[in-house]
Design an enzyme around this catalytic site. Structure first.
Site, PDB file in Angstrom:
ATOM      1  N   ARG A 111       0.876  -1.173   0.000  1.00  0.00           N
ATOM      2  CA  ARG A 111       0.000   0.000   0.000  1.00  0.00           C
ATOM      3  C   ARG A 111       0.911   1.219   0.000  1.00  0.00           C
ATOM      4  O   ARG A 111       1.526   1.538   1.018  1.00  0.00           O
ATOM      5  CB  ARG A 111      -0.918  -0.006   1.221  1.00  0.00           C
ATOM      6  CG  ARG A 111      -1.671   1.298   1.394  1.00  0.00           C
ATOM      7  CD  ARG A 111      -2.762   1.226   2.426  1.00  0.00           C
ATOM      8  NE  ARG A 111      -3.910   0.482   1.928  1.00  0.00           N
ATOM      9  CZ  ARG A 111      -5.099   0.467   2.522  1.00  0.00           C
ATOM     10  NH1 ARG A 111      -5.299   1.151   3.631  1.00  0.00           N
ATOM     11  NH2 ARG A 111      -6.095  -0.236   2.010  1.00  0.00           N
ATOM     12  N   HIS A 138      -7.557   0.563  -6.313  1.00  0.00           N
ATOM     13  CA  HIS A 138      -7.685  -0.321  -5.147  1.00  0.00           C
ATOM     14  C   HIS A 138      -8.268  -1.648  -5.661  1.00  0.00           C
ATOM     15  O   HIS A 138      -9.430  -1.982  -5.408  1.00  0.00           O
ATOM     16  CB  HIS A 138      -8.605   0.335  -4.117  1.00  0.00           C
ATOM     17  CG  HIS A 138      -8.512  -0.261  -2.744  1.00  0.00           C
ATOM     18  ND1 HIS A 138      -7.635  -1.279  -2.416  1.00  0.00           N
ATOM     19  CD2 HIS A 138      -9.189   0.027  -1.602  1.00  0.00           C
ATOM     20  CE1 HIS A 138      -7.787  -1.582  -1.148  1.00  0.00           C
ATOM     21  NE2 HIS A 138      -8.720  -0.809  -0.621  1.00  0.00           N
ATOM     22  N   GLN A 141     -10.075  -4.362  -3.451  1.00  0.00           N
ATOM     23  CA  GLN A 141     -11.397  -3.920  -2.994  1.00  0.00           C
ATOM     24  C   GLN A 141     -12.405  -4.051  -4.131  1.00  0.00           C
ATOM     25  O   GLN A 141     -13.534  -4.514  -3.924  1.00  0.00           O
ATOM     26  CB  GLN A 141     -11.329  -2.463  -2.518  1.00  0.00           C
ATOM     27  CG  GLN A 141     -12.649  -1.905  -2.026  1.00  0.00           C
ATOM     28  CD  GLN A 141     -13.034  -2.383  -0.642  1.00  0.00           C
ATOM     29  OE1 GLN A 141     -12.258  -2.291   0.296  1.00  0.00           O
ATOM     30  NE2 GLN A 141     -14.254  -2.893  -0.492  1.00  0.00           N
ATOM     31  N   ASP A 233     -17.620   6.872  -1.280  1.00  0.00           N
ATOM     32  CA  ASP A 233     -16.346   6.738  -0.564  1.00  0.00           C
ATOM     33  C   ASP A 233     -16.047   8.098   0.069  1.00  0.00           C
ATOM     34  O   ASP A 233     -16.711   9.105  -0.267  1.00  0.00           O
ATOM     35  CB  ASP A 233     -15.249   6.322  -1.576  1.00  0.00           C
ATOM     36  CG  ASP A 233     -13.918   5.967  -0.905  1.00  0.00           C
ATOM     37  OD1 ASP A 233     -13.880   5.832   0.350  1.00  0.00           O
ATOM     38  OD2 ASP A 233     -12.920   5.847  -1.627  1.00  0.00           O
ATOM     39  N   CYS A 272     -16.507   1.251   0.763  1.00  0.00           N
ATOM     40  CA  CYS A 272     -15.335   0.397   1.024  1.00  0.00           C
ATOM     41  C   CYS A 272     -14.857   0.494   2.469  1.00  0.00           C
ATOM     42  O   CYS A 272     -14.149  -0.395   2.942  1.00  0.00           O
ATOM     43  CB  CYS A 272     -14.210   0.759   0.061  1.00  0.00           C
ATOM     44  SG  CYS A 272     -13.698   2.486   0.210  1.00  0.00           S
ATOM     45  N   ARG A 300     -13.321  -9.121   1.544  1.00  0.00           N
ATOM     46  CA  ARG A 300     -11.890  -8.869   1.282  1.00  0.00           C
ATOM     47  C   ARG A 300     -11.092 -10.120   1.636  1.00  0.00           C
ATOM     48  O   ARG A 300     -10.200 -10.538   0.920  1.00  0.00           O
ATOM     49  CB  ARG A 300     -11.378  -7.689   2.130  1.00  0.00           C
ATOM     50  CG  ARG A 300     -12.033  -6.355   1.848  1.00  0.00           C
ATOM     51  CD  ARG A 300     -11.703  -5.788   0.492  1.00  0.00           C
ATOM     52  NE  ARG A 300     -10.286  -5.564   0.268  1.00  0.00           N
ATOM     53  CZ  ARG A 300      -9.562  -4.589   0.818  1.00  0.00           C
ATOM     54  NH1 ARG A 300     -10.127  -3.712   1.632  1.00  0.00           N
ATOM     55  NH2 ARG A 300      -8.272  -4.448   0.543  1.00  0.00           N
TER      56      ARG A 300
END
Ligand code: CP
Ligand code: NVA
Length: 321
Positions: A111, A138, A141, A233, A272, A300
């Protein structure tokens, strides 16, 4: 089980590193692993002796814990490496870090702030690299969300996801992941804040192959019309600069009762996480009966396990060969 060495390594940096067939196969594998886990079937024989290095330049709850728990459930091991504690934080190059870690571990998840840094890491590592969120995308996700949508609606074709909010890594991944599986995606973002044009082109190129449609609006009420899913988001992503005017414009994009009432009767709300209740979504919608945010978070785990399994076990016929 017959094992085979992969000729070239596979990196998952953006969702469209996968073909539509590979994306669907990973989601199907995730559903299978999820069912096995719920049935109490042992899984610790799946990745014995395998090690995952997880580099984090930014905080994480879901990505960190689900990758770490996933490796443990499959009999492997995960290392949490904060970028501050690595020599990377003192100026060691990404190239040296990637090359050295590849001598110890079987796969790297990273990340990082800049997508170009994850790309550089992937180039310098001889083991597969998974993007655990960058400023551009991402992908894990996005894949997990497609599993959640399939569970909810039985499939993707003919269903519509409306993303309302700011442009960011998440909308980019939803555009690509939706296009890969054949989900319709409608995006509403404020003026001058439209998603990355290159990602848009890539999503539009994939969509006709899978029966997906991709649409863009400024008015959130146009995007949510006939939507099965409303997705939002945070308005300010980690490391993102958002000016005051955009933040002010974003107020019209808050997901609330009125916005949800413009959607199809069985519609769901997705995010998310982490979220800012009272900003991009009201607390009532986030905690209401349409919200499936914790299913998304759970998935996930299952998707990461499927991805690691396909990358590391690589049986003949693995979807990533
Ligand atoms: N959704 C997500 O990636 O959450 P974390 O930042 O907690 O990993
Ligand atoms: N867009 C958000 C997602 C967090 C999981 C961010 O990048 O901060």
């Amino acid at each position: 089980m017959q094992l085979q060495t992969r000729a070239t390594k596979f990196d998952l940096l953006t969702d469209d590193d996968l073909t539509p067939e590979q994306a669907v196969a990973i989601i199907d594998r995730a559903a299978q692993l999820k069912a096995q886990l719920k049935a109490g079937e042992p899984q610790n024989h799946l990745l014995p002796g395998k090690t995952l290095a997880m580099i984090f330049e930014k905080p994480s709850t879901r990505t960190r814990v689900s990758f770490e728990v996933g490796m443990a459930q499959m009999g492997g091991h995960a290392l949490y490496l904060s970028a501050h504690d690595l020599q990377l934080g003192r100026g060691e190059t990404i190239e040296d870090t990637g090359a050295v870690l590849s001598r110890y571990v079987d796969v790297i998840m990273a990340r990082m702030f800049k997508h170009t840094d994850v790309t550089l890491l992937a180039k310098s590592a001889s083991v597969p690299v998974i993007n655990g969120l960058s400023d551009l995308s991402h992908p894990t996700q996005g894949l997990a969300d497609m599993l959640t949508i399939k569970e909810q609606f039985g499939g993707w074709n003919g269903h519509k996801l409306a993303y309302v909010g700011n442009k960011n890594n998440m909308v980019n991944s939803l555009l690509l992941a939706g296009a890969l599986v054949g989900l319709d995606v409608a995006v509403a973002t404020p003026p001058h804040n439209t998603p990355d044009p290159d990602i848009v082109k890539r999503a539009q190129a994939i969509a006709p192959q899978t029966g997906s449609t991709i649409e863009f609006f400024e008015n959130p009420y146009h995007a949510i019309m006939n939507a099965d899913i409303v997705y939002t988001d945070v308005w300010v992503s980690m490391g993102q600069d958002v000016d005051a005017e955009t933040l002010d414009n974003l107020k019209a994009y808050q997901v609330d009762e009125e916005m949800m009432s413009g959607t199809l009767p069985n519609s769901v709300f997705m995010h998310c996480l982490p979220m800012m209740r009272g900003q991009e979504v009201t607390a009532e919608i986030a905690g209401g009966p349409q919200s499936i945010i914790y299913d998304q978070a759970e998935n996930r785990l299952h998707v990461h396990k499927a991805l690691l399994y396909e990358l590391l076990v690589n049986p003949l016929g693995s979807v990533l060969l």
